[in-house]
Scaffold this active site. Structure first.
Site, PDB file in Angstrom:
ATOM      1  N   ILE A 187       0.838  -1.200   0.000  1.00  0.00           N
ATOM      2  CA  ILE A 187       0.000   0.000   0.000  1.00  0.00           C
ATOM      3  C   ILE A 187       0.877   1.256   0.000  1.00  0.00           C
ATOM      4  O   ILE A 187       1.965   1.253   0.573  1.00  0.00           O
ATOM      5  CB  ILE A 187      -0.980  -0.024   1.207  1.00  0.00           C
ATOM      6  CG1 ILE A 187      -1.951   1.174   1.164  1.00  0.00           C
ATOM      7  CG2 ILE A 187      -0.259  -0.115   2.536  1.00  0.00           C
ATOM      8  CD1 ILE A 187      -3.144   1.049   2.115  1.00  0.00           C
ATOM      9  N   CYS A 188       0.400   2.299  -0.694  1.00  0.00           N
ATOM     10  CA  CYS A 188       1.046   3.625  -0.658  1.00  0.00           C
ATOM     11  C   CYS A 188       2.447   3.589  -1.286  1.00  0.00           C
ATOM     12  O   CYS A 188       2.589   3.395  -2.486  1.00  0.00           O
ATOM     13  CB  CYS A 188       1.055   4.122   0.789  1.00  0.00           C
ATOM     14  SG  CYS A 188       1.401   5.882   0.967  1.00  0.00           S
ATOM     15  N   HIS A 189       3.514   3.781  -0.477  1.00  0.00           N
ATOM     16  CA  HIS A 189       4.889   3.690  -0.981  1.00  0.00           C
ATOM     17  C   HIS A 189       5.398   2.238  -0.942  1.00  0.00           C
ATOM     18  O   HIS A 189       6.545   1.984  -1.335  1.00  0.00           O
ATOM     19  CB  HIS A 189       5.831   4.567  -0.146  1.00  0.00           C
ATOM     20  CG  HIS A 189       5.694   6.042  -0.413  1.00  0.00           C
ATOM     21  ND1 HIS A 189       4.659   6.788   0.098  1.00  0.00           N
ATOM     22  CD2 HIS A 189       6.447   6.911  -1.146  1.00  0.00           C
ATOM     23  CE1 HIS A 189       4.791   8.057  -0.301  1.00  0.00           C
ATOM     24  NE2 HIS A 189       5.855   8.155  -1.049  1.00  0.00           N
ATOM     25  N   SER A 218      -2.887  -0.890  -2.918  1.00  0.00           N
ATOM     26  CA  SER A 218      -3.776   0.229  -2.603  1.00  0.00           C
ATOM     27  C   SER A 218      -2.954   1.516  -2.568  1.00  0.00           C
ATOM     28  O   SER A 218      -1.731   1.473  -2.600  1.00  0.00           O
ATOM     29  CB  SER A 218      -4.490   0.003  -1.273  1.00  0.00           C
ATOM     30  OG  SER A 218      -5.553  -0.930  -1.441  1.00  0.00           O
TER      31      SER A 218
END
Lengths: 196, 196
Positions: A109-111, A158
């Protein structure tokens, strides 16, 4: 969800300093509530790590160098500044690559996908991430899409903390479906055995 | 260095939250001490930005959307978590691309080259950076080398806070050499005029 749903499922969750608080605690709580055993895998075992927002604090239970992907059913990579540190840890890069090679559910998720770039594991894969690294994902051969959760085979991704509920649900679904696959393979083998 | 060395030189220094403190203040102080006029360019003008170590605090003087590269002789991009935020600001990405296209000195340290990846300005260039993003630099077509300071044409890069003195010196040298080039072109034009 029932605490029986994921009974027996073993999940490795990577941790490093300055993880995005909710992106670690959200999936951690959801997976444990569903009955999975989650192991926090850090650069070393027994070290404390803090979230970048100063809310969450966790202790690693296993060193990445001692972790073997065969002992886990899935790998989760939270976001924040942590993945930038994880990708400099060879044992974490190797664990991510091993999980991708084994086709086990890998959720980032994200980074988090930065670690998968370092593992050279995104070529030809469709995924999402925090928008600042979308160009890095594309340059690494991935196809970037902007959606709350993207599932491409074993890869679950995500974008941000608000996506955590959808992200956690997707990880749980993937583990349930793997469990039933393994279960049906087992009963197939048993029924074949009983026919012999 | 003499405060006359860079008299008349105008430098744009990008700023966003969570910059690496020394990677901003080091070049800023060195450039000002050498007589350059440094303008802090942020997403907006008059906003305060803090370093990730909580040591430095600066106020932006110009919005990136209002900055034109023709008004500056060089562009400086500090590191830390700031470049991850800068690369989501279209005006900052455009300014970095314009500086590279114009062949003006562009100096990026640590995570600073992330902005140049987003500007698609690294193809065929030799540079250094913080090791976690070396693979992103390579995937963007750059040639990564591990040295305190790397100069490839107009592009000046360094790896980390400890490299700041060498990084600042390289920026100053590039501005001095540009100044003398411009000076010699001017005197050439004047001597040709006097001959007519």
């Amino acid at each position: 969800m029932s605490d029986e749903l994921l009974a027996g499922a073993r999940v490795a969750m990577l941790v490093e300093d300055e993880f995005e608080d909710r992106e670690l605690t959200g999936p951690l709580d959801a997976l444990r509530a569903a009955g999975a055993t989650v192991t926090l895998v850090g650069p070393t075992s027994g070290a404390e790590f803090k979230g970048k927002r100063g809310v969450a604090k966790v202790t690693s239970e296993l060193a990445a160098g001692a972790a073997r992907i065969k002992d886990f059913d899935a790998l989760v990579i939270p976001g924040g500044h942590a993945p930038d540190k994880m990708r400099m840890r060879h044992a974490m890069v190797d664990l991510a690559r091993d999980a991708m090679d084994a086709g086990k559910p890998v959720a980032a998720i994200c980074h988090g996908p930065q670690l998968l770039i370092s593992a050279n594991a995104l070529r030809g894969r469709t995924l999402t991430c925090w928008p600042s690294i979308a160009i890095d994902v594309k340059n690494a051969g991935g196809l970037y899409v902007d959606k709350p959760v993207v599932e491409d085979g074993n890869l679950i991704t995500s974008r941000k903390p608000d996506d955590v509920p959808a992200f956690s649900d997707a990880i749980i679904r993937a583990l349930v479906s793997r469990k039933s696959e393994v279960g049906s393979r087992k009963s197939e083998v048993e029924s074949r055995k009983s026919k012999v």
